[in-house]
Design a protein around this motif. Structure first.
Motif, PDB file in Angstrom:
ATOM      1  N   GLY A   1       8.428  19.892 -10.016  1.00  0.00           N
ATOM      2  CA  GLY A   1       8.617  20.615 -11.268  1.00  0.00           C
ATOM      3  C   GLY A   1       9.724  20.019 -12.090  1.00  0.00           C
ATOM      4  O   GLY A   1      10.435  19.106 -11.670  1.00  0.00           O
ATOM      5  N   MET A   2       9.876  20.564 -13.318  1.00  0.00           N
ATOM      6  CA  MET A   2      10.889  20.052 -14.237  1.00  0.00           C
ATOM      7  C   MET A   2      12.285  20.346 -13.691  1.00  0.00           C
ATOM      8  O   MET A   2      12.493  21.297 -12.956  1.00  0.00           O
ATOM      9  CB  MET A   2      10.717  20.648 -15.627  1.00  0.00           C
ATOM     10  CG  MET A   2      10.705  22.154 -15.696  1.00  0.00           C
ATOM     11  SD  MET A   2       9.042  22.777 -15.450  1.00  0.00           S
ATOM     12  CE  MET A   2       9.246  24.505 -15.875  1.00  0.00           C
ATOM     13  N   LEU A   3      13.218  19.493 -14.092  1.00  0.00           N
ATOM     14  CA  LEU A   3      14.543  19.481 -13.463  1.00  0.00           C
ATOM     15  C   LEU A   3      15.645  19.298 -14.512  1.00  0.00           C
ATOM     16  O   LEU A   3      15.502  18.446 -15.395  1.00  0.00           O
ATOM     17  CB  LEU A   3      14.578  18.312 -12.468  1.00  0.00           C
ATOM     18  CG  LEU A   3      15.871  18.026 -11.741  1.00  0.00           C
ATOM     19  CD1 LEU A   3      16.006  18.996 -10.578  1.00  0.00           C
ATOM     20  CD2 LEU A   3      15.878  16.600 -11.198  1.00  0.00           C
ATOM     21  N   PRO A   4      16.780  20.046 -14.410  1.00  0.00           N
ATOM     22  CA  PRO A   4      16.949  21.203 -13.535  1.00  0.00           C
ATOM     23  C   PRO A   4      16.795  22.514 -14.307  1.00  0.00           C
ATOM     24  O   PRO A   4      17.766  23.008 -14.910  1.00  0.00           O
ATOM     25  CB  PRO A   4      18.376  21.043 -13.026  1.00  0.00           C
ATOM     26  CG  PRO A   4      19.102  20.386 -14.188  1.00  0.00           C
ATOM     27  CD  PRO A   4      18.062  19.642 -14.999  1.00  0.00           C
ATOM     28  N   ALA A   5      15.600  23.066 -14.335  1.00  0.00           N
ATOM     29  CA  ALA A   5      15.423  24.397 -14.897  1.00  0.00           C
ATOM     30  C   ALA A   5      16.309  25.378 -14.125  1.00  0.00           C
ATOM     31  O   ALA A   5      16.615  25.162 -12.953  1.00  0.00           O
ATOM     32  CB  ALA A   5      13.963  24.823 -14.800  1.00  0.00           C
ATOM     33  N   VAL A   6      16.733  26.435 -14.787  1.00  0.00           N
ATOM     34  CA  VAL A   6      17.612  27.423 -14.166  1.00  0.00           C
ATOM     35  C   VAL A   6      16.870  28.751 -14.075  1.00  0.00           C
ATOM     36  O   VAL A   6      16.531  29.355 -15.101  1.00  0.00           O
ATOM     37  CB  VAL A   6      18.916  27.596 -14.968  1.00  0.00           C
ATOM     38  CG1 VAL A   6      19.790  28.672 -14.350  1.00  0.00           C
ATOM     39  CG2 VAL A   6      19.675  26.267 -15.037  1.00  0.00           C
ATOM     40  N   VAL A   7      16.608  29.175 -12.848  1.00  0.00           N
ATOM     41  CA  VAL A   7      15.926  30.435 -12.574  1.00  0.00           C
ATOM     42  C   VAL A   7      16.914  31.349 -11.868  1.00  0.00           C
ATOM     43  O   VAL A   7      17.568  30.944 -10.910  1.00  0.00           O
ATOM     44  CB  VAL A   7      14.676  30.212 -11.699  1.00  0.00           C
ATOM     45  CG1 VAL A   7      13.964  31.532 -11.426  1.00  0.00           C
ATOM     46  CG2 VAL A   7      13.716  29.230 -12.376  1.00  0.00           C
ATOM     47  N   LEU A   8      16.995  32.591 -12.325  1.00  0.00           N
ATOM     48  CA  LEU A   8      17.999  33.525 -11.827  1.00  0.00           C
ATOM     49  C   LEU A   8      17.336  34.777 -11.268  1.00  0.00           C
ATOM     50  O   LEU A   8      16.467  35.378 -11.919  1.00  0.00           O
ATOM     51  CB  LEU A   8      18.963  33.921 -12.953  1.00  0.00           C
ATOM     52  CG  LEU A   8      19.668  32.768 -13.676  1.00  0.00           C
ATOM     53  CD1 LEU A   8      20.429  33.288 -14.888  1.00  0.00           C
ATOM     54  CD2 LEU A   8      20.598  32.032 -12.730  1.00  0.00           C
TER      55      LEU A   8
END
Length: 493
Positions: free
Chosen positions: A79-86
């Protein structure tokens, strides 16, 4: 024969691939993803949409191939980098993901540069102080969405999120951790000191995992949601562009992959880590190798935006992109002195300027839609030439250019890029992109394949040769492109 499943959580689509080892791709399927930009420079997505897409893709792949889920021996994600998921303490999403292309944190990056010894940080963390750092985005949240920031219990990436939904285990993959600015490059460990320095809450970071390590196994709940078999092994995951490079066969110094997806990427393999503030440094999927690379904030995402914004109601054939390509093909190189800066979400490498903006310069009444489309395509060619210049300045020798992903299907675009780089581009036949590298990494993680075996899946198609007659016009166009950004940057308040 064993089956392996590859899943790619991309910016514009979620893609699934089912292959039979050692070298047979059985099926590929995709689902679109909605990219939201509610304010200038913002880029957000809904991670639950990624998971819904996975839950739809797996049954489609199994039905298309007629294979049972029980035959899938391993699953790999990219996947795309660095997406931020919280996530909060209950595992609920706190807000939409903040994408890697998001440019909202310019003030926070400036703040960090004033606080941190940039040269020492680069040598230690492998990457510079820039908008790619997860800490910059979290600093923005602390300032603008403090209630959300206070509830953060987990911070990880796009494919880390999907792996958690599959296995119930929370981890951060090695390249997410490296580009996030949280890894000591000397030994690959997560660093609490780097986390504190950049503003990432240490207690919210899951353990680091290597791409080819076993991350976990599919849970009963995930099996019910997706149609996968409970207990199926899941690998640690991979950055999409690194997985795509492996799938393209980039394993030798001098080989360069240009990846034309939702964003445009450029990467090459090296045996040593050589941090440079202009580019990013990642681990190659093959242990012991590194991959210096550049990633633009946009690419196919801008082309899709262009179609939605300017082409509604126009009859451009079954494919609006192909129709626009036909119009652009009749426009001369250089687009009759029309120049575009493709900084519609700020820009990452090599300028690292979240405040940069897109621009169409030189418009006259003699220009039409084909001119503007061609100028947009040319702008990414100029940006790639800028990256190649940086690689050469770093001491690398980029000489063999391979191209992959959806944009490489456009012969008009590839001819433009070949002309601007003044180098042949090797198109790859039926290259499924990142999900192939993800699937192969999963096969390696379970002992079903070795790294060299992926070479049998790399099929070369046509070679796009540069046109010598366009060399002078594109040399001039590149100089104008480069000078335009410099002059406008100096004019900004």
């Amino acid at each position: 024969m064993s089956l392996v499943l590859g899943l790619d959580i991309g910016t514009t689509s979620t893609i699934g691939l089912l292959m039979e080892l050692p070298d047979r791709i059985l099926a590929v399927a995709s689902r679109p993803v909605s990219l939201s930009s509610p304010k200038a420079g913002w880029a957000e997505e809904d991670p639950s949409e990624w998971w819904s897409n996975v839950c739809a893709l797996v049954p489609e792949l199994l039905q298309t191939t007629g294979r049972p889920a029980s035959k899938i021996a391993a699953i790999g994600t990219s996947g795309m980098l660095p997406a931020v998921v919280l996530l909060d303490a209950d595992g609920a999403l706190l807000r939409p993901s903040i994408q890697q292309s998001d440019g909202r944190c310019g003030a926070e990056v400036t703040e960090m540069r004033a606080e941190i010894d940039a040269e020492a940080f680069l040598a230690r963390a492998g990457n510079g102080v820039n908008q790619q750092l997860v800490g910059a985005k979290l600093r923005w949240l602390a300032r603008h969405e403090p209630d959300i920031h206070a509830r953060i219990a987990t911070v990880f990436g796009s494919y880390d999120y999907i792996n958690w939904r599959l296995t119930g285990q929370r981890t951060v993959e090695q390249n997410w951790a490296l580009e996030a600015g949280l890894t000591e490059i000397v030994d690959g460990t997560l660093s609490r000191e780097l986390a504190d320095m950049t503003g990432v809450p240490w207690q919210a970071l899951p353990p680091r995992i290597e791409s080819h390590a076993l991350q976990g196994r599919v849970t009963a709940a995930a099996a019910a949601a997706t149609g996968l078999a409970e207990g199926t092994p899941v690998a640690g995951g991979a950055a999409d562009f690194i997985a795509s490079a492996l799938g393209a066969g980039v394993t030798r110094a001098g080989d360069v992959l240009l990846k034309f997806g939702g964003a445009v990427d450029v990467m090459t393999a090296t045996q040593e880590a050589a941090p440079d503030p202009r580019l990013y440094l990642d681990y190659h999927l093959i242990p012991g190798l590194f991959m210096p690379n550049g990633c633009m904030s946009t690419g196919g995402s801008v082309l899709n935006w262009f179609v939605r914004t300017f082409c509604e109601g126009r009859d451009l054939s079954a494919s609006p992109h192909a129709g626009l390509d036909t119009m652009a093909a009749s426009v001369p190189g250089g687009s009759d002195d029309l120049t575009v800066l493709p900084y519609f979400l700020g820009e990452k490498t090599p300028i690292h300027d979240p405040s940069a903006r897109g621009l169409i310069e030189g418009l006259t009444l003699s220009h039409g839609l084909g001119h503007i489309w061609r100028a947009v395509l040319e702008s990414y060619g100029y940006a790639l030439r800028h990256h190649v210049d940086v690689l050469r300045d770093m001491g690398h020798d980029p000489r063999r250019f391979l191209v992959s992903d959806g944009g490489s299907a456009s012969l008009v675009w590839m001819q433009i890029v070949a002309d601007i780089l003044d180098a042949p581009l090797q198109r790859l036949g039926d290259h499924p992109g990142s999900c192939l590298g993800a699937a192969w990494t999963a096969a390696v993680s379970c002992g079903l394949a070795d790294w060299d075996g992926i070479g049998s899946l790399v099929h070369e198609a046509d070679l796009v040769e540069p046109k010598p007659e366009n060399r002078a016009v594109y040399d001039a166009g590149y100089a104008r492109y480069h000078d335009l950004y410099v002059r406008l940057k100096d004019m900004r308040p």
